[in-house]
Scaffold this motif. Structure first.
Motif: not given
Length: 342
Positions: A160-162, A328-330, A338-341
């Motif tokens: 789940a995202e949230v 926040i999701l955007e 995404s690259e940093r994560m």
């Protein structure tokens, strides 16, 4: 449907088929020589992530799984048939551990993702393989090798995202029922929610986002108190935490601190996740005796997180809160983030 999020199983791959000793015996071939075929390979055991499964309930009573053995070799250099692989479907989000060493063997997240957990044994060699200038008529063959046997621990972590978190009776189930088509059990007593509930909330663009209603956490949850210890793992995959605080509580700051301390104690980076707070049940608050705006400001200064005043019953404040969640999701989905994560 009963929700089961942990299971232990034993898997055994198939044994390889035995090689055989055989010789050619045709009428006009006086020195036919060895012709014993090799045994077939044993079937392997594979786990496959299936999108239509939501629980590990299938493994509650069925604990042992065995793949098919390979067939023995045949005469005339015929190789035995390979054993069929055994495919076991598990829900998306299943983490597979070696139960003896606690080593993570794989994390099945995407539908169709496959993990080989036990390899089938190799087939034995027939006497044809041992033909040489020194031994023109070998009279021995090798047996097939046994397949791997492993004890596995399966652990389901919801995708789940949230994640909606908070103390018991903070209004989590009511909120997810108001935002989605999910219909969890709701009642006015602690621990109504005994299992995580998933709901799909539609964005203005029409895309769906999965929200998870996590059972209520209490003080000591990270050490096993209450229900929280069993379900904190389901927050690990969420990208955003929505912390609900009951606005009718006598001490909303203490309620906030209780949850944050449990997230900190559990670790795994939960306390660093993007988080927003919502004071719920504002429809049940007497505004003359309680200043909700002042409480929201106090929580904002304490948490540095945005605070929303909402009511899942009347719908008040839900839209601004959702808009912030989408924002926040955007940001998290942005390429540089995404690259940093990774």
């Amino acid at each position: 449907m009963q929700f089961i999020d942990q299971a232990k199983i034993e898997v055994e791959a198939g044994k390889g088929g035995d090689g055989i000793v055989a010789f050619r015996r045709e009428k006009y071939v006086p020195a036919g020589g060895p012709a014993g075929g090799n045994g077939g390979k044993g079937g392997s055991v594979l786990l496959v992530a299936a999108q239509n499964l939501q629980t590990l309930l299938d493994f509650r009573y069925n604990h042992r799984f065995q793949a098919e053995n390979g067939s023995r070799g045949g005469p005339n250099n015929c190789t035995g048939a390979n054993g069929k692989d055994l495919i076991i479907e598990v829900p998306c989000g299943t983490v597979v551990y070696n139960a003896e060493t606690d080593e993570i063997l794989g994390d099945l997240v995407e539908p169709g993702q496959t993990l080989v957990v036990a390899l089938g044994g190799k087939g034995g060699l027939g006497n044809k393989y041992f033909l040489s200038n020194r031994n023109r008529a070998p009279e021995y063959a090798l047996p097939g090798l046994p397949g791997e046997i492993k004890s596995l621990r399966l652990e389901l972590k919801l995708l789940a995202e949230v994640g909606i978190i908070g103390l018991p009776n903070a209004g989590k189930s009511t909120l997810i029922s108001a935002l989605s088509a999910a219909r969890p059990k709701i009642a006015d007593y602690p621990f109504t929610t005994l299992i995580p509930n998933l709901g799909v909330v539609r964005k203005p663009s029409g895309d769906g986002t999965v929200f998870a209603d996590i059972p209520g956490l209490i003080e000591g949850a990270s050490q096993g108190a209450g229900l929280g210890h069993d379900f904190l793992r389901h927050i690990e995959r969420t990208r955003v935490l929505l912390h609900l605080i009951d606005a009718t509580s006598d001490d909303v700051v203490a309620d906030y601190n209780t949850i944050q301390e449990e997230l900190q104690a559990y670790g795994r980076g939960l306390v660093e996740r993007p988080q927003l707070l919502a004071l719920s049940k504002i429809d049940a608050v007497d505004r003359e005796t309680k200043d909700l705006e002042a409480l929201a400001t106090q929580l904002n200064h304490l948490s540095y997180s945005p605070v929303f005043l909402i009511s899942a019953v009347t719908g008040a404040g839900l839209e601004p809160m959702l808009q912030h969640v989408w924002s926040i999701l955007e940001q998290l989905n942005a390429p540089e983030v995404s690259e940093r994560m990774l």
